[in-house]
Design a protein around this motif. Structure first.
Motif, PDB file in Angstrom:
ATOM      1  N   VAL A 202      24.795  42.385  44.645  1.00 39.88           N
ATOM      2  CA  VAL A 202      25.745  43.179  45.421  1.00 39.88           C
ATOM      3  C   VAL A 202      27.198  42.762  45.157  1.00 39.88           C
ATOM      4  N   LEU A 203      27.419  41.941  44.149  1.00 44.15           N
ATOM      5  CA  LEU A 203      28.792  41.572  43.805  1.00 44.15           C
ATOM      6  C   LEU A 203      29.541  42.811  43.310  1.00 44.15           C
ATOM      7  N   PRO A 204      30.818  42.957  43.649  1.00 42.88           N
ATOM      8  CA  PRO A 204      31.590  44.118  43.170  1.00 42.88           C
ATOM      9  C   PRO A 204      31.718  44.124  41.656  1.00 42.88           C
ATOM     10  N   SER A 205      31.563  45.268  41.033  1.00 44.67           N
ATOM     11  CA  SER A 205      31.624  45.383  39.573  1.00 44.67           C
ATOM     12  C   SER A 205      33.075  45.542  39.116  1.00 44.67           C
ATOM     13  N   ASP A 206      33.860  44.489  39.264  1.00 50.66           N
ATOM     14  CA  ASP A 206      35.246  44.526  38.814  1.00 50.66           C
ATOM     15  C   ASP A 206      35.356  43.886  37.438  1.00 50.66           C
ATOM     16  N   ASP A 207      36.599  43.676  36.980  1.00 54.48           N
ATOM     17  CA  ASP A 207      36.819  43.134  35.639  1.00 54.48           C
ATOM     18  C   ASP A 207      36.319  41.702  35.520  1.00 54.48           C
TER      19      ASP A 207
ATOM     20  N   LYS B 271      32.174  35.827  37.546  1.00 49.02           N
ATOM     21  CA  LYS B 271      31.684  35.517  38.893  1.00 49.02           C
ATOM     22  C   LYS B 271      30.167  35.350  38.875  1.00 49.02           C
ATOM     23  N   ARG B 272      29.503  36.246  38.142  1.00 51.41           N
ATOM     24  CA  ARG B 272      28.046  36.195  38.090  1.00 51.41           C
ATOM     25  C   ARG B 272      27.564  34.893  37.462  1.00 51.41           C
TER      26      ARG B 272
ATOM     27  N   PHE C 164      33.635  40.507  37.003  1.00 50.37           N
ATOM     28  CA  PHE C 164      32.243  40.453  37.463  1.00 50.37           C
ATOM     29  C   PHE C 164      31.416  39.479  36.639  1.00 50.37           C
TER      30      PHE C 164
END
Length: 321
Positions: free
Chosen positions: A251-256, A261-262, A258
């Motif tokens: 559910v992490l936001p799919s930003d630049d 962060k993942r 991402f």
């Protein structure tokens, strides 16, 4: 005299960050600094491949007679700067000399900047980044790669385009998903086992209404039992935290940012999982000892279980040294 990997005494001392031995070998045999191992790596390469403090690297680079090692390439085209970019240590003087070629590329068409880009970003990497990109005008060169005087087709093959970056990220995500699934299963098993152990309690419960504390643990006053409760709860907490991180990653936001962060969250979950194994073993040892304290097999069982830690140290040293 070389070992099976083509390393001499200088290489081993440099890789283990033994500054005194390295200085002694260099003073007695300066010519051995030119020797490389089977992978073409010199002493400076190996000194920067460890995650220890780069003391030996400073000894070698400060020796004026060994300046030719600063930009020497191994069989993969990697210079000491490439290996330094991969390591987890930082020193403001390591390879920060104007004699170090910071624009050199390896056989994968990667310079030190691109090696740093493919790592999880950290404070150490930021400092290295600033050291490598000293002049803002050269940023595009570091970011995009070298200019090749060949045909367009050859440039398309070797030039790291945005599409190749996306393909690389997709490949890494696919590999990480496979590893994450295995880690999630292990974390769930550890959580289940520690939860069951905490509910059942070694030694059982006090029964009967005539007891002042009915339903309490029989061994509640035992030191080993108290240690079991603490270590079991710690293992449960760490493994549950790892499961929670795996659940929130989708559910992490799919930003630049991402991808970074993942990777960062997956590494944190993996560390929690590893750290949960040690208290789980200790919980088994203390719980077993609490139940079998008066038996002659209590000590042998504890020794067998505690052998997990020497094995863990051995594997760690094999991976990192």
């Amino acid at each position: 005299m070389k070992d099976g990997e083509g390393r001499i005494a200088l290489h081993i001392a440099a890789h283990r960050n033994n500054g005194g031995v390295t200085e002694e070998i260099i003073s007695m045999c300066p010519d051995c600094c030119e020797v490389v191992d089977n992978k073409g790596r010199n002493a400076l390469h190996l000194a920067l491949m460890t995650n220890l403090s780069p003391d030996v690297a400073l000894v070698i680079q400060d020796n004026s007679s060994l300046r030719n090692l600063l930009n020497q390439k191994d069989n993969d085209g990697n210079t000491p700067l490439h290996h330094y970019s991969i390591s987890a240590r930082y020193h403001d003087r390591v390879l920060n000399s104007p004699r170090v070629d910071k624009m050199v590329f390896n056989k994968k068409n990667q310079n030190a900047y691109r090696v740093l880009r493919r790592k999880e970003y950290s404070v150490v990497d930021k400092k290295k980044w600033e050291d490598i990109i000293e002049v803002q005008e050269n940023f595009d060169f570091y970011a995009n790669g070298r200019v090749l005087e060949v045909g367009h087709d050859e440039i398309e093959k070797l030039y790291p385009t945005e599409e190749s970056e996306e393909e690389w990220e997709k490949k890494m995500i696919k590999e990480d998903n496979k590893a994450a699934q295995a880690h999630l299963v292990v974390a769930a098993l550890i959580t289940t086992v520690t939860f069951a152990a905490g509910i059942t309690m070694p030694g059982g419960f006090v029964g009967g209404d005539d007891h002042p504390h009915p339903g309490s643990a029989v061994l509640r006053n035992s030191v080993a039992f108290k240690a079991f409760i603490i270590t079991n709860a710690l293992s449960l907490m760490l493994s549950s935290s790892a499961i929670f991180i795996h659940l929130i990653i989708p559910v992490l936001p799919s930003d630049d940012d991402f991808f970074r962060k993942r990777i960062s969250f997956l590494r944190i979950a993996f560390r929690f999982l590893l750290f949960s194994m040690a208290p789980m073993v200790l919980a088994f040892v203390t719980g077993t000892y609490a139940v079998l304290a008066h038996s002659n097999i209590a000590i042998p069982i504890c020794i067998i279980c505690l052998s997990f830690f020497p094995i863990l140290v051995y594997i760690y040293r094999k991976l990192w040294y």
